[in-house]
Design a protein around this motif. Structure first.
Motif: not given
Length: 253
Positions: A213-214, A224-231, A233-239
């Motif tokens: 997707p990126a 949608m992926h960011l909304e699924l991530l509750t952690d 740290h994982k959100k920061t990593l994904y972004t």
């Protein structure tokens, strides 16, 4: 036949020991380390010692300890006539305190209980003089079909690249595994994808192989992926990773 003393008893030391146990042109005659329990693993096959003042005479001394200890360990070998070589990807040649010094760096990831085939592993060598370089090259060829002369500056940057393609990638595998476990999905479902990703870069540039997707700047999927991530740290990593990929390919979109 090259006589080798191995200094260190950890993961890499064990793999080196097993590789040289099948080598025709070299033999480990002694293993030296501080941990008596770890030394016992080697004691059935060669002499061992936890006394760094009683190290045998040898052609090559291979230091397979953590980076911060290389200088200290090499100090015990300063008066030895053989070549003193460390096995680190990140440390300079000059960290060794000996006249004949070198580097013998196997470029591979080593895990306990996991067998590797040294014949396919690149061995990066460097030395303070031509004669020592020839000896380390000979030593490398006794266990590997791929021995390369790489200087300290090149090797440090190669090691940095290795951290990206191995250490960071493996960490991302662990993130993927955790997401699967949290949602009662088998991580095995991702293994064919992992394998294909690794196989693909054997025949094409990783930059050309990039998908996802990126890469497409698929904003709805990424949100949608960011909304699924509750952690967080994982959100920061994904972004962070998504932004890096998007900026790399935005001119092609």
């Amino acid at each position: 036949m090259l006589n080798v003393v191995l200094l260190g008893t950890g993961n890499l030391a064990r793999h080196l020991f097993e590789a040289f146990s099948n080598a025709k042109g070299a033999k480990i005659i002694q293993v030296v380390g501080r941990n008596l329990n770890d030394l016992s693993w080697f004691s059935h096959h060669c002499a061992v010692s936890n006394d760094f003042t009683e190290i045998f005479a040898a052609d090559v001394y291979l230091i397979a300890v953590k980076d911060d200890a290389i200088g200290e360990v090499s100090g015990f070998l300063a008066e030895k006539k053989g070549i003193v070589a460390h096995t680190s990807g990140a440390m300079e040649l000059d960290v060794i305190k000996a006249a004949k010094k070198g580097v013998f760096y196997p470029l591979q990831t080593f895990s306990k209980g996991r067998t590797v085939h040294f014949k396919n592993i690149p061995i990066c060598v460097e030395a303070s003089d031509n004669k020592s370089l020839q000896v380390l090259t000979q030593l490398g060829r006794s266990v590997s079909d791929n021995v390369q002369e790489i200087d300290s500056d090149q090797r440090k940057k190669l090691h940095l690249a290795a951290v990206f393609v191995n250490n960071f990638t493996n960490y991302l595998y662990s993130v993927g595994e955790a997401l699967c476990l949290e949602n009662d999905v088998s991580f095995d479902l991702l293994k064919p994808l992992i394998l294909e990703t690794a196989l693909k870069v054997q025949t094409m540039s990783p930059k050309k192989a990039q998908t996802g997707p990126a890469r497409r700047n698929d904003r709805e999927s990424m949100q949608m992926h960011l909304e699924l991530l509750t952690d967080e740290h994982k959100k920061t990593l994904y972004t962070l990773l998504s932004t890096a990929i998007k900026e790399t390919y935005e001119k092609e979109l």
